[in-house]
Design a protein around this motif. Structure first.
Motif, PDB file in Angstrom:
ATOM      1  N   GLU A  32       0.793  -1.227   0.000  1.00 62.15           N
ATOM      2  CA  GLU A  32       0.000   0.000   0.000  1.00 62.15           C
ATOM      3  C   GLU A  32       0.827   1.279   0.000  1.00 62.15           C
ATOM      4  OE1 GLU A  32      -2.766  -0.065   3.213  1.00 62.15           O
ATOM      5  OE2 GLU A  32      -3.528  -2.042   2.693  1.00 62.15           O
ATOM      6  N   LYS A  33       2.020   1.284   0.607  1.00 60.71           N
ATOM      7  CA  LYS A  33       2.715   2.545   0.846  1.00 60.71           C
ATOM      8  C   LYS A  33       4.086   2.672   0.198  1.00 60.71           C
ATOM      9  CE  LYS A  33       0.261   3.200   5.118  1.00 60.71           C
ATOM     10  NZ  LYS A  33       0.302   3.389   6.541  1.00 60.71           N
ATOM     11  N   GLN A  34       4.586   1.618  -0.438  1.00 59.94           N
ATOM     12  CA  GLN A  34       5.904   1.691  -1.046  1.00 59.94           C
ATOM     13  C   GLN A  34       6.018   0.641  -2.137  1.00 59.94           C
ATOM     14  OE1 GLN A  34       9.083   0.500   1.657  1.00 59.94           O
ATOM     15  NE2 GLN A  34       7.590  -0.618   2.884  1.00 59.94           N
ATOM     16  N   SER A  35       7.076   0.720  -2.919  1.00 63.32           N
ATOM     17  CA  SER A  35       7.335  -0.306  -3.924  1.00 63.32           C
ATOM     18  C   SER A  35       8.836  -0.490  -4.061  1.00 63.32           C
ATOM     19  CB  SER A  35       6.712   0.069  -5.276  1.00 63.32           C
ATOM     20  OG  SER A  35       7.237   1.281  -5.774  1.00 63.32           O
ATOM     21  N   LEU A  36       9.203  -1.679  -4.512  1.00 65.80           N
ATOM     22  CA  LEU A  36      10.606  -2.027  -4.723  1.00 65.80           C
ATOM     23  C   LEU A  36      10.713  -2.713  -6.073  1.00 65.80           C
ATOM     24  CD1 LEU A  36      13.541  -2.326  -3.671  1.00 65.80           C
ATOM     25  CD2 LEU A  36      12.819  -4.511  -2.668  1.00 65.80           C
ATOM     26  N   ALA A  37      11.630  -2.216  -6.903  1.00 67.82           N
ATOM     27  CA  ALA A  37      11.826  -2.788  -8.231  1.00 67.82           C
ATOM     28  C   ALA A  37      13.315  -2.818  -8.551  1.00 67.82           C
ATOM     29  CB  ALA A  37      11.090  -1.955  -9.279  1.00 67.82           C
ATOM     30  N   GLU A  38      13.672  -3.693  -9.484  1.00 65.49           N
ATOM     31  CA  GLU A  38      15.015  -3.712 -10.048  1.00 65.49           C
ATOM     32  C   GLU A  38      14.919  -3.030 -11.402  1.00 65.49           C
ATOM     33  OE1 GLU A  38      18.066  -7.148 -11.456  1.00 65.49           O
ATOM     34  OE2 GLU A  38      16.151  -6.886 -12.489  1.00 65.49           O
ATOM     35  N   ALA A  39      15.820  -2.096 -11.666  1.00 60.65           N
ATOM     36  CA  ALA A  39      15.858  -1.401 -12.953  1.00 60.65           C
ATOM     37  C   ALA A  39      17.190  -1.670 -13.621  1.00 60.65           C
ATOM     38  CB  ALA A  39      15.663   0.101 -12.751  1.00 60.65           C
ATOM     39  N   SER A  40      17.189  -1.640 -14.945  1.00 62.94           N
ATOM     40  CA  SER A  40      18.443  -1.818 -15.674  1.00 62.94           C
ATOM     41  C   SER A  40      18.422  -0.991 -16.947  1.00 62.94           C
ATOM     42  CB  SER A  40      18.678  -3.292 -15.993  1.00 62.94           C
ATOM     43  OG  SER A  40      17.645  -3.792 -16.806  1.00 62.94           O
ATOM     44  N   LEU A  41      19.629  -0.597 -17.343  1.00 62.42           N
ATOM     45  CA  LEU A  41      19.830   0.114 -18.603  1.00 62.42           C
ATOM     46  C   LEU A  41      21.095  -0.436 -19.252  1.00 62.42           C
ATOM     47  CD1 LEU A  41      19.253   3.842 -17.550  1.00 62.42           C
ATOM     48  CD2 LEU A  41      17.894   2.593 -19.210  1.00 62.42           C
ATOM     49  N   PRO A  42      21.097  -0.616 -20.570  1.00 60.25           N
ATOM     50  CA  PRO A  42      22.314  -1.069 -21.242  1.00 60.25           C
ATOM     51  C   PRO A  42      23.294   0.092 -21.412  1.00 60.25           C
ATOM     52  CG  PRO A  42      20.604  -0.677 -22.855  1.00 60.25           C
ATOM     53  CD  PRO A  42      19.978  -0.459 -21.489  1.00 60.25           C
ATOM     54  N   VAL A  43      24.552  -0.233 -21.637  1.00 59.09           N
ATOM     55  CA  VAL A  43      25.562   0.790 -21.878  1.00 59.09           C
ATOM     56  C   VAL A  43      25.048   1.770 -22.929  1.00 59.09           C
ATOM     57  CG1 VAL A  43      26.793  -0.637 -23.576  1.00 59.09           C
ATOM     58  CG2 VAL A  43      28.004   1.207 -22.409  1.00 59.09           C
ATOM     59  N   GLY A  44      25.173   3.061 -22.645  1.00 56.11           N
ATOM     60  CA  GLY A  44      24.694   4.102 -23.550  1.00 56.11           C
ATOM     61  C   GLY A  44      23.222   4.436 -23.408  1.00 56.11           C
ATOM     62  N   GLY A  45      22.482   3.630 -22.639  1.00 56.16           N
ATOM     63  CA  GLY A  45      21.059   3.891 -22.440  1.00 56.16           C
ATOM     64  C   GLY A  45      20.838   4.997 -21.421  1.00 56.16           C
ATOM     65  N   GLU A  46      19.673   5.579 -21.453  1.00 57.13           N
ATOM     66  CA  GLU A  46      19.331   6.614 -20.478  1.00 57.13           C
ATOM     67  C   GLU A  46      17.831   6.663 -20.285  1.00 57.13           C
ATOM     68  OE1 GLU A  46      19.175  10.732 -22.962  1.00 57.13           O
ATOM     69  OE2 GLU A  46      21.181   9.875 -22.700  1.00 57.13           O
ATOM     70  N   THR A  47      17.420   7.076 -19.104  1.00 54.53           N
ATOM     71  CA  THR A  47      16.004   7.303 -18.868  1.00 54.53           C
ATOM     72  C   THR A  47      15.639   8.672 -19.422  1.00 54.53           C
ATOM     73  OG1 THR A  47      16.383   8.281 -16.678  1.00 54.53           O
ATOM     74  CG2 THR A  47      15.966   5.897 -16.761  1.00 54.53           C
ATOM     75  N   GLN A  48      14.372   8.855 -19.702  1.00 51.35           N
ATOM     76  CA  GLN A  48      13.891  10.171 -20.103  1.00 51.35           C
ATOM     77  C   GLN A  48      13.816  11.029 -18.840  1.00 51.35           C
ATOM     78  OE1 GLN A  48      10.301   9.975 -22.417  1.00 51.35           O
ATOM     79  NE2 GLN A  48      10.016  12.190 -22.414  1.00 51.35           N
ATOM     80  N   ARG A  49      14.285  12.268 -18.919  1.00 56.93           N
ATOM     81  CA  ARG A  49      14.266  13.161 -17.749  1.00 56.93           C
ATOM     82  C   ARG A  49      12.815  13.365 -17.309  1.00 56.93           C
ATOM     83  NH1 ARG A  49      15.132  18.986 -16.448  1.00 56.93           N
ATOM     84  NH2 ARG A  49      16.615  19.000 -14.696  1.00 56.93           N
TER      85      ARG A  49
END
Length: 117
Positions: A32-49
């Protein structure tokens, strides 16, 4: 007792462009109050700001090297680093090498609470 195995979680792409496996969140447990996840990005990858109006986030780097930007401040990050991202803080992570990190959100992560430039 709820116990979820990371390897049994199906990966998906979030609104910001990272690959996520939800470890514990409202989709796979009575969270209900929090979440936990694993995230990954490949070399050269980026998230959108982006930013979240409600969620405070903590990223904990498990593997690799990246560049983290929070509200215009940039810093190289790597395994063992924990990054606090306050609600309403613009942020983006770029992978210098393949990266893998934990993402903790309170309240629970939702696509609806993700805002882009």
């Amino acid at each position: 007792m709820i116990v979820n195995q990371l390897s049994e979680q199906t990966p998906f792409t979030t609104a910001d462009g990272s690959t996520i496996r939800s470890i514990l969140d409202a989709t796979n447990a009575p969270v209900e109050k929090q979440s936990l996840a694993e995230a990954s990005l490949p070399v050269g990858g980026e998230t959108q700001r982006h930013y979240h109006k409600l969620s405070e986030e903590i990223y904990f780097m498990l593997e690799g090297q990246g560049m983290m930007e929070v509200d215009g401040e940039e810093r190289e990050i790597g395994a063992g680093d924990a990054i606090l991202i306050a609600p309403n803080a613009w942020h983006q992570v770029k992978a210098i090498t393949d990266i893998r990190f934990l993402c903790c959100c309170a309240p629970v992560y939702s696509h609806e609470d993700t805002y882009f430039e």
